[in-house]
Write a protein that holds these residues in place. Structure first.
Motif, PDB file in Angstrom:
ATOM      1  N   MET A   1       0.834  -1.192   0.000  1.00  0.00           N
ATOM      2  CA  MET A   1       0.000   0.000   0.000  1.00  0.00           C
ATOM      3  C   MET A   1       0.867   1.239   0.000  1.00  0.00           C
ATOM      4  SD  MET A   1      -2.451   0.469   3.276  1.00  0.00           S
ATOM      5  CE  MET A   1      -3.112   2.040   2.906  1.00  0.00           C
ATOM      6  N   ASP A   2       0.312   2.409  -0.359  1.00  0.00           N
ATOM      7  CA  ASP A   2       1.072   3.676  -0.425  1.00  0.00           C
ATOM      8  C   ASP A   2       1.625   4.018   0.948  1.00  0.00           C
ATOM      9  OD1 ASP A   2      -0.381   3.539  -2.777  1.00  0.00           O
ATOM     10  OD2 ASP A   2      -1.943   4.846  -1.987  1.00  0.00           O
ATOM     11  N   ASN A   3       2.182   5.217   1.021  1.00  0.00           N
ATOM     12  CA  ASN A   3       2.764   5.652   2.291  1.00  0.00           C
ATOM     13  C   ASN A   3       1.721   5.959   3.352  1.00  0.00           C
ATOM     14  OD1 ASN A   3       5.347   5.288   1.728  1.00  0.00           O
ATOM     15  ND2 ASN A   3       5.675   7.350   0.883  1.00  0.00           N
ATOM     16  N   LEU A   4       0.450   5.985   2.902  1.00  0.00           N
ATOM     17  CA  LEU A   4      -0.638   6.299   3.842  1.00  0.00           C
ATOM     18  C   LEU A   4      -0.734   5.216   4.908  1.00  0.00           C
ATOM     19  CD1 LEU A   4      -3.689   7.482   1.765  1.00  0.00           C
ATOM     20  CD2 LEU A   4      -2.471   8.759   3.526  1.00  0.00           C
ATOM     21  N   LYS A   5      -0.705   5.608   6.162  1.00  0.00           N
ATOM     22  CA  LYS A   5      -0.814   4.617   7.235  1.00  0.00           C
ATOM     23  C   LYS A   5      -2.285   4.375   7.548  1.00  0.00           C
ATOM     24  CE  LYS A   5       2.109   3.527  10.952  1.00  0.00           C
ATOM     25  NZ  LYS A   5       2.537   3.774  12.271  1.00  0.00           N
ATOM     26  N   PRO A   6      -2.691   3.142   7.676  1.00  0.00           N
ATOM     27  CA  PRO A   6      -4.116   2.910   7.979  1.00  0.00           C
ATOM     28  C   PRO A   6      -4.517   3.520   9.332  1.00  0.00           C
ATOM     29  CG  PRO A   6      -2.996   0.845   7.475  1.00  0.00           C
ATOM     30  CD  PRO A   6      -1.946   1.887   7.587  1.00  0.00           C
ATOM     31  N   ARG A   7      -5.778   3.918   9.382  1.00  0.00           N
ATOM     32  CA  ARG A   7      -6.311   4.466  10.639  1.00  0.00           C
ATOM     33  C   ARG A   7      -6.815   3.292  11.487  1.00  0.00           C
ATOM     34  NH1 ARG A   7     -11.386   6.318  12.107  1.00  0.00           N
ATOM     35  NH2 ARG A   7     -12.238   5.840  10.056  1.00  0.00           N
ATOM     36  N   ILE A   8      -6.483   3.306  12.776  1.00  0.00           N
ATOM     37  CA  ILE A   8      -6.931   2.218  13.663  1.00  0.00           C
ATOM     38  C   ILE A   8      -7.940   2.792  14.656  1.00  0.00           C
ATOM     39  CG2 ILE A   8      -6.202   0.515  15.387  1.00  0.00           C
ATOM     40  CD1 ILE A   8      -3.396   0.635  14.135  1.00  0.00           C
ATOM     41  N   SER A 223     -18.015   0.125   8.554  1.00  0.00           N
ATOM     42  CA  SER A 223     -17.305   1.387   8.332  1.00  0.00           C
ATOM     43  C   SER A 223     -15.779   1.221   8.366  1.00  0.00           C
ATOM     44  CB  SER A 223     -17.763   2.435   9.360  1.00  0.00           C
ATOM     45  OG  SER A 223     -17.465   1.966  10.652  1.00  0.00           O
ATOM     46  N   HIS A 224     -15.304  -0.031   8.325  1.00  0.00           N
ATOM     47  CA  HIS A 224     -13.844  -0.273   8.291  1.00  0.00           C
ATOM     48  C   HIS A 224     -13.504  -1.326   7.238  1.00  0.00           C
ATOM     49  CE1 HIS A 224     -12.873   2.161  11.783  1.00  0.00           C
ATOM     50  NE2 HIS A 224     -13.988   1.698  12.339  1.00  0.00           N
ATOM     51  N   ASP A 225     -12.273  -1.233   6.707  1.00  0.00           N
ATOM     52  CA  ASP A 225     -11.844  -2.213   5.696  1.00  0.00           C
ATOM     53  C   ASP A 225     -11.601  -3.575   6.331  1.00  0.00           C
ATOM     54  OD1 ASP A 225     -11.849  -0.246   3.731  1.00  0.00           O
ATOM     55  OD2 ASP A 225      -9.811   0.384   4.251  1.00  0.00           O
ATOM     56  N   PHE A 266      -3.557  -6.640   6.823  1.00  0.00           N
ATOM     57  CA  PHE A 266      -3.652  -5.178   6.800  1.00  0.00           C
ATOM     58  C   PHE A 266      -3.047  -4.552   5.536  1.00  0.00           C
ATOM     59  CE2 PHE A 266      -2.803  -6.709  11.210  1.00  0.00           C
ATOM     60  CZ  PHE A 266      -4.127  -6.690  11.613  1.00  0.00           C
ATOM     61  N   ALA A 267      -2.558  -5.432   4.621  1.00  0.00           N
ATOM     62  CA  ALA A 267      -1.812  -4.954   3.455  1.00  0.00           C
ATOM     63  C   ALA A 267      -2.603  -3.940   2.615  1.00  0.00           C
ATOM     64  CB  ALA A 267      -1.383  -6.141   2.612  1.00  0.00           C
ATOM     65  N   LYS A 268      -3.913  -4.154   2.461  1.00  0.00           N
ATOM     66  CA  LYS A 268      -4.681  -3.259   1.585  1.00  0.00           C
ATOM     67  C   LYS A 268      -5.672  -2.410   2.373  1.00  0.00           C
ATOM     68  CE  LYS A 268      -4.355  -6.315  -2.350  1.00  0.00           C
ATOM     69  NZ  LYS A 268      -5.012  -7.431  -3.021  1.00  0.00           N
ATOM     70  N   ALA A 269      -5.494  -2.318   3.664  1.00  0.00           N
ATOM     71  CA  ALA A 269      -6.504  -1.629   4.501  1.00  0.00           C
ATOM     72  C   ALA A 269      -6.175  -0.145   4.705  1.00  0.00           C
ATOM     73  CB  ALA A 269      -6.588  -2.319   5.856  1.00  0.00           C
ATOM     74  N   TYR A 270      -7.219   0.680   4.598  1.00  0.00           N
ATOM     75  CA  TYR A 270      -7.072   2.108   4.928  1.00  0.00           C
ATOM     76  C   TYR A 270      -7.600   2.381   6.340  1.00  0.00           C
ATOM     77  CZ  TYR A 270      -5.696   3.046   0.164  1.00  0.00           C
ATOM     78  OH  TYR A 270      -5.008   3.047  -1.013  1.00  0.00           O
ATOM     79  N   THR A 271      -8.577   1.572   6.728  1.00  0.00           N
ATOM     80  CA  THR A 271      -9.100   1.719   8.111  1.00  0.00           C
ATOM     81  C   THR A 271      -9.220   0.334   8.747  1.00  0.00           C
ATOM     82  OG1 THR A 271     -11.419   1.539   7.496  1.00  0.00           O
ATOM     83  CG2 THR A 271     -10.505   3.763   7.526  1.00  0.00           C
TER      84      THR A 271
END
Ligand code: SF4
Length: 296
Positions: A1-8, A223-225, A266-271
């Motif tokens: 995934m990009d540099n964006l860190k997923p939100r937990i 509401s979460h990936d 969590f590889a493709k998760a944003y949230t």
């Protein structure tokens, strides 16, 4: 995934209900003041929390251990409550009882006791929808002085006599929708009796802290990936809520602790959402959040 860190996010509605919280606080206070306490059964269906409390000195008693208690020993009654005979047995042995029965369960025990007395006078019966063998059910049946029939599936309704009066209750942790179905079937079977008269009184006694969790997890899971559902392997409430989460969100993973987490999830998760049962401690969900944080 990009540099964006997923939100937990930890589910704000997850974790101990007030009854379990209160029982655990009682155990902790006893452990601080006396250094030891024996709890009649597991205080909560969560291995990690049980390990923590046992590490502080708590001992779990089996059902027959009431017989071998010595005068002055300290026994904690957990949130599920116990039948009147257990109080008597402990009092006869001069055991020091700390009663952490949840107030909601205590009120239900009183209602069942009163209903049983009323039903005995008119030849009727008390019906309780719940899990046979569950500690709360044992306490409720004990308060009905044996005049109660426990029902756990609709096919068991055939054994009831619908020509007689009936008062119906549910275990506090039952599924609300299933209880509604059972009650609808009871009412329709009662209407079909010879007199056509309905002598059935239904009581909605499922705890709001349980019934509110189903719509809450449905919303949270949607509401979460990815959802990490943290629960003890023996928690029926955990199995039920995790099932809803899985239905709404295919990427729901059920774990008992941080050791079971897999970074690939969590590889493709944003949230990423972390949720749990009414028996999952907050500290464990926080531990899971920190572990995920270090993995992503
Ligand atoms: S689920 Fe409700 S009734 Fe059961 S222990 Fe918790 S607060 Fe009490």
């Amino acid at each position: 995934m990009d540099n964006l860190k997923p939100r937990i996010e930890i589910d704000p509605s997850a974790g101990f209900c007030s009854g379990v919280k209160r029982a655990i606080e009682s155990a902790e206070n006893l452990l601080k003041s006396a250094g030891e306490v024996s709890c009649l059964g597991e205080i909560v269906h969560n291995e990690a929390e049980m390990d923590r409390l046992e590490g502080l000195g708590m001992r779990v008693m089996g059902p027959d251990d009431t017989k071998i208690q010595k005068a002055g020993s300290k026994v904690l009654i957990r949130a599920h409550g116990v039948p009147p005979e257990t109080y008597k047995e402990l009092k006869d042995k001069q055991v020091v009882i700390t009663d952490a029965t949840c107030p909601v369960v205590l009120r239900l025990q009183q209602k069942v006791k009163q209903a049983s007395a009323e039903m005995l006078q008119v030849g009727g019966t008390v019906v309780i929808y719940g899990k046979p063998g569950h500690a709360e059910i044992a306490g409720l049946v004990g308060n009905a002085s044996g005049n109660a029939i426990v029902i756990s599936t609709p096919d068991q309704l055939d054994s009831l006599d619908f020509t007689k009066p009936m008062m119906v209750f549910s275990q506090t942790t039952s599924d609300l929708n299933l209880y509604r179905e059972i009650c609808d079937t009871i009412l329709s079977l009662a209407r079909k009796t010879a007199t056509g008269e309905t002598k059935v009184m239904i009581h909605q006694t499922i705890c709001g802290q349980v019934s509110r969790r189903a719509p809450a997890i449905e919303k949270f899971a949607g509401s979460h990936d990815v959802i990490i559902f943290v629960s003890g392997s023996d928690s029926s409430n955990g199995k039920y809520l995790a099932g809803i989460s899985k239905f709404v969100n295919d990427h729901t993973y059920i774990v008992t602790g941080p050791g079971q987490l897999n970074p690939e999830w969590f590889a493709k998760a944003y949230t990423i959402g972390i949720s749990g049962a009414t028996s999952t401690p907050q500290w464990l969900m926080q531990q899971i959040a920190s572990e995920i944080e270090s993995m992503i």
